[in-house]
Motif scaffolding. Structure first.
Motif, PDB file in Angstrom:
ATOM      1  N   TYR A  98     -52.543  51.395   8.304  1.00 28.61           N
ATOM      2  CA  TYR A  98     -51.472  50.644   8.959  1.00 28.61           C
ATOM      3  C   TYR A  98     -50.696  49.799   7.948  1.00 28.61           C
ATOM      4  CZ  TYR A  98     -54.731  46.689   8.600  1.00 28.61           C
ATOM      5  OH  TYR A  98     -55.594  45.725   8.119  1.00 28.61           O
ATOM      6  N   ARG A 138     -56.868  45.048  13.748  1.00 30.45           N
ATOM      7  CA  ARG A 138     -56.526  46.001  14.799  1.00 30.45           C
ATOM      8  C   ARG A 138     -55.698  45.308  15.871  1.00 30.45           C
ATOM      9  NH1 ARG A 138     -57.259  50.125  11.642  1.00 30.45           N
ATOM     10  NH2 ARG A 138     -59.434  50.653  11.164  1.00 30.45           N
ATOM     11  N   PRO A 139     -55.059  46.077  16.756  1.00 31.82           N
ATOM     12  CA  PRO A 139     -54.303  45.463  17.844  1.00 31.82           C
ATOM     13  C   PRO A 139     -55.179  44.611  18.758  1.00 31.82           C
ATOM     14  CG  PRO A 139     -53.682  47.761  17.578  1.00 31.82           C
ATOM     15  CD  PRO A 139     -54.885  47.544  16.719  1.00 31.82           C
ATOM     16  N   THR A 164     -52.265  40.001  17.166  1.00 32.21           N
ATOM     17  CA  THR A 164     -51.787  41.288  16.668  1.00 32.21           C
ATOM     18  C   THR A 164     -51.609  42.269  17.818  1.00 32.21           C
ATOM     19  OG1 THR A 164     -54.035  42.112  16.307  1.00 32.21           O
ATOM     20  CG2 THR A 164     -52.983  40.958  14.466  1.00 32.21           C
ATOM     21  N   SER A 166     -49.824  46.527  18.537  1.00 32.45           N
ATOM     22  CA  SER A 166     -49.122  47.676  17.972  1.00 32.45           C
ATOM     23  C   SER A 166     -47.638  47.424  18.147  1.00 32.45           C
ATOM     24  CB  SER A 166     -49.524  48.972  18.690  1.00 32.45           C
ATOM     25  OG  SER A 166     -50.865  49.292  18.424  1.00 32.45           O
ATOM     26  N   LEU A 183     -48.854  47.461  12.629  1.00 35.39           N
ATOM     27  CA  LEU A 183     -49.522  46.346  13.289  1.00 35.39           C
ATOM     28  C   LEU A 183     -48.626  45.116  13.216  1.00 35.39           C
ATOM     29  CD1 LEU A 183     -52.341  45.569  14.565  1.00 35.39           C
ATOM     30  CD2 LEU A 183     -52.848  44.570  12.321  1.00 35.39           C
TER      31      LEU A 183
END
Length: 222
Positions: A98, A138-139, A164, A166, A183
Motif C-alpha cells: 500500500y 490496515r484500514p 485509517t 481505504s 491507505l
C-alpha cells in the motif's frame, strides 16, 4: 598466431558494458491512477527526497505528490511499494502492499507551504515506522499517541491523531510489481480517538463523521 597479431588484439577496444536502467513501472502506475482521478494534472506539487533511504537518508519515501482536489489537497506517497524494479519474491503484492494518502481541506493558511510540508513529514514519519519496525497499517485502525498538540504545522488544531480507511477515491491497482492499495489517513480529535478500541469502533466513527477530509478547523463530533 604471430606477435603482431597479439598486439593487434590488445589494441582492440573493449565493448562497453550496457547498464540496465532502473524501471519506474511501479511509480508510473501510481501516477496513472491519480491522473485518472485528476485529468490534466500532469505536474502536481511534488516533494522528493534528497538522500534516498537506501543511501542512508532519513526519509523512506522517495517522493510525495499533491493533487488539487478543488477544496482539498490530495497527497499520495511513493515508496512503501516497489516503485522501481521488483525486489521481493511475492509476485502478487508490491512491497508492503500500500501507499499512504491524505486529503487536507484547503483554507487561507497563513503559510500554505509549511502546512503541505508538515503533512509530508507526517507521511514520512508513519512510513519510517514500517521501515524500521515492520509495522503494517490496515484500514479501520487508529493512530493515537496521547499527544494533545495539533497535527498542523502550528500545532493549534483540534486534530491530534488519525484513523485509517481505504481511500474511497482511488482504485487498488495491479502493477508489474504486484498489487497496490491506497491507505488514507483522516485526522481525528483527542476526544474522538479516546473512544476507539478496535476496527469496528473505527468504522463506526468514520461513518458518523461522514467525510474523509482532514479538516484542521472542525469541531469534535463526540
Amino acid at each position: 598466431m604471430g606477435l603482431l597479431d597479439l598486439l593487434k588484439k590488445k589494441k582492440e577496444p573493449e565493448q562497453p558494458v550496457q547498464e540496465k536502467e532502473a524501471s519506474t513501472a511501479g511509480w508510473d502506475a501510481i501516477t496513472a491512477e491519480f491522473e485518472r482521478i485528476y485529468p490534466g494534472q500532469t505536474s502536481p506539487k511534488h516533494y522528493g527526497t534528497i538522500i534516498r533511504w537506501i543511501f542512508g537518508g532519513n526519509d523512506p519515501l522517495d517522493g510525495i505528490s499533491i493533487y488539487d482536489g478543488g477544496d482539498f489537497w490530495h497527497f499520495v506517497s511513493y515508496g512503501l511499494t516497489e516503485i522501481y524494479d521488483k525486489e521481493t519474491d511475492d509476485r502478487e503484492i508490491s512491497g508492503y502492499g500500500y501507499e499512504l494518502t491524505l486529503k487536507l481541506k484547503k483554507y487561507p493558511f497563513e503559510n500554505e507551504e509549511a502546512e503541505l510540508k508538515n503533512i509530508c513529514g507526517i507521511l514520512q514519519m508513519i512510513a519510517r515506522i514500517t521501515f524500521t519496525k515492520g509495522e503494517l497499517f490496515r484500514p479501520f485502525e487508529f493512530m493515537y499517541t496521547g499527544q494533545t498538540e495539533g497535527i498542523d504545522a502550528k500545532q493549534e488544531s483540534n486534530l491530534t491523531g488519525f484513523i485509517t480507511v481505504s481511500d474511497p477515491s482511488v482504485h487498488a491497482i495491479e502493477t508489474p510489481n504486484g498489487r497496490v492499495e491506497f491507505l488514507e489517513l483522516i485526522g481525528m480529535t483527542d476526544g474522538e480517538l479516546k473512544t476507539l478500541s478496535n476496527k469496528e469502533s473505527v468504522r463506526e466513527l468514520y461513518e458518523k463523521y461522514g467525510s474523509d477530509l482532514t479538516d484542521y478547523h472542525r469541531e469534535s463530533i463526540i
